[in-house]
Write a protein that holds these residues in place. Structure first.
Motif, PDB file in Angstrom:
ATOM      1  N   LYS A   1      51.422  48.887  38.867  1.00  0.00           N
ATOM      2  CA  LYS A   1      52.183  49.450  37.751  1.00  0.00           C
ATOM      3  C   LYS A   1      51.562  49.056  36.416  1.00  0.00           C
ATOM      4  O   LYS A   1      50.935  48.018  36.297  1.00  0.00           O
ATOM      5  N   VAL A   2      51.775  49.888  35.436  1.00  0.00           N
ATOM      6  CA  VAL A   2      51.295  49.668  34.078  1.00  0.00           C
ATOM      7  C   VAL A   2      52.532  49.467  33.201  1.00  0.00           C
ATOM      8  O   VAL A   2      53.479  50.239  33.272  1.00  0.00           O
ATOM      9  N   SER A   3      52.534  48.411  32.385  1.00  0.00           N
ATOM     10  CA  SER A   3      53.632  48.184  31.442  1.00  0.00           C
ATOM     11  C   SER A   3      53.385  49.013  30.195  1.00  0.00           C
ATOM     12  O   SER A   3      52.260  49.094  29.712  1.00  0.00           O
ATOM     13  N   ILE A   4      54.447  49.617  29.672  1.00  0.00           N
ATOM     14  CA  ILE A   4      54.305  50.390  28.444  1.00  0.00           C
ATOM     15  C   ILE A   4      55.293  49.887  27.404  1.00  0.00           C
ATOM     16  O   ILE A   4      56.352  49.362  27.744  1.00  0.00           O
ATOM     17  N   ALA A   5      54.908  50.005  26.156  1.00  0.00           N
ATOM     18  CA  ALA A   5      55.754  49.607  25.036  1.00  0.00           C
ATOM     19  C   ALA A   5      55.644  50.685  23.969  1.00  0.00           C
ATOM     20  O   ALA A   5      54.581  51.276  23.769  1.00  0.00           O
ATOM     21  N   MET A   6      56.768  50.949  23.289  1.00  0.00           N
ATOM     22  CA  MET A   6      56.794  51.972  22.244  1.00  0.00           C
ATOM     23  C   MET A   6      57.432  51.409  20.981  1.00  0.00           C
ATOM     24  O   MET A   6      58.413  50.677  21.054  1.00  0.00           O
ATOM     25  N   TRP A   7      56.850  51.767  19.840  1.00  0.00           N
ATOM     26  CA  TRP A   7      57.386  51.391  18.537  1.00  0.00           C
ATOM     27  C   TRP A   7      57.646  52.660  17.747  1.00  0.00           C
ATOM     28  O   TRP A   7      56.831  53.571  17.757  1.00  0.00           O
ATOM     29  N   ARG A   8      58.761  52.705  17.041  1.00  0.00           N
ATOM     30  CA  ARG A   8      59.036  53.841  16.151  1.00  0.00           C
ATOM     31  C   ARG A   8      58.346  53.563  14.831  1.00  0.00           C
ATOM     32  O   ARG A   8      58.485  52.493  14.258  1.00  0.00           O
ATOM     33  N   LYS A   9      57.604  54.520  14.330  1.00  0.00           N
ATOM     34  CA  LYS A   9      56.857  54.378  13.078  1.00  0.00           C
ATOM     35  C   LYS A   9      57.036  55.632  12.236  1.00  0.00           C
ATOM     36  O   LYS A   9      57.431  56.676  12.726  1.00  0.00           O
ATOM     37  N   ILE A  10      56.692  55.521  10.978  1.00  0.00           N
ATOM     38  CA  ILE A  10      56.586  56.683  10.101  1.00  0.00           C
ATOM     39  C   ILE A  10      55.094  56.883   9.841  1.00  0.00           C
ATOM     40  O   ILE A  10      54.444  56.031   9.245  1.00  0.00           O
ATOM     41  N   ASN A  11      54.543  57.981  10.350  1.00  0.00           N
ATOM     42  CA  ASN A  11      53.129  58.314  10.163  1.00  0.00           C
ATOM     43  C   ASN A  11      53.026  59.603   9.371  1.00  0.00           C
ATOM     44  O   ASN A  11      53.583  60.626   9.774  1.00  0.00           O
ATOM     45  N   TYR A  12      52.320  59.550   8.261  1.00  0.00           N
ATOM     46  CA  TYR A  12      52.120  60.724   7.418  1.00  0.00           C
ATOM     47  C   TYR A  12      53.452  61.369   7.045  1.00  0.00           C
ATOM     48  O   TYR A  12      53.589  62.585   7.027  1.00  0.00           O
ATOM     49  N   GLY A  13      54.461  60.537   6.790  1.00  0.00           N
ATOM     50  CA  GLY A  13      55.757  61.027   6.362  1.00  0.00           C
ATOM     51  C   GLY A  13      56.638  61.571   7.477  1.00  0.00           C
ATOM     52  O   GLY A  13      57.711  62.100   7.219  1.00  0.00           O
ATOM     53  N   LYS A  14      56.201  61.458   8.737  1.00  0.00           N
ATOM     54  CA  LYS A  14      56.978  61.964   9.867  1.00  0.00           C
ATOM     55  C   LYS A  14      57.283  60.830  10.833  1.00  0.00           C
ATOM     56  O   LYS A  14      56.469  59.937  11.033  1.00  0.00           O
TER      57      LYS A  14
END
Length: 65
Positions: free
Chosen positions: A39-52
């Motif tokens: 298995k591969v562990s995944i992580a996600m972060w919420r960001k604002i990129n180029y105003g979106k």
């Protein structure tokens, strides 16, 4: 016409260790990829990129090295 081939599956859920001012990922989970053993562990972060609003994703795999 594009064709899509499914190569894996997984899930993410909210990370209870995440706080707005921490570097902890907002979501964590596991991903199974057919060409990768284990298995591969995944992580996600919420960001604002180029105003979106967007998510950045990191995938890691534990090795015995």
């Amino acid at each position: 016409m594009k064709k899509y081939e499914k190569i894996g599956y997984g899930f993410v859920s909210k990370n209870p260790k995440h706080t707005p001012n921490s570097k902890q990922p907002m979501f964590t989970g596991e991903l199974t990829i057919e060409t990768v053993e284990g298995k591969v562990s995944i992580a996600m972060w919420r960001k604002i990129n180029y105003g979106k609003e967007a998510f950045t994703i990191q995938a890691t795999k534990v090795t015995d090295e």
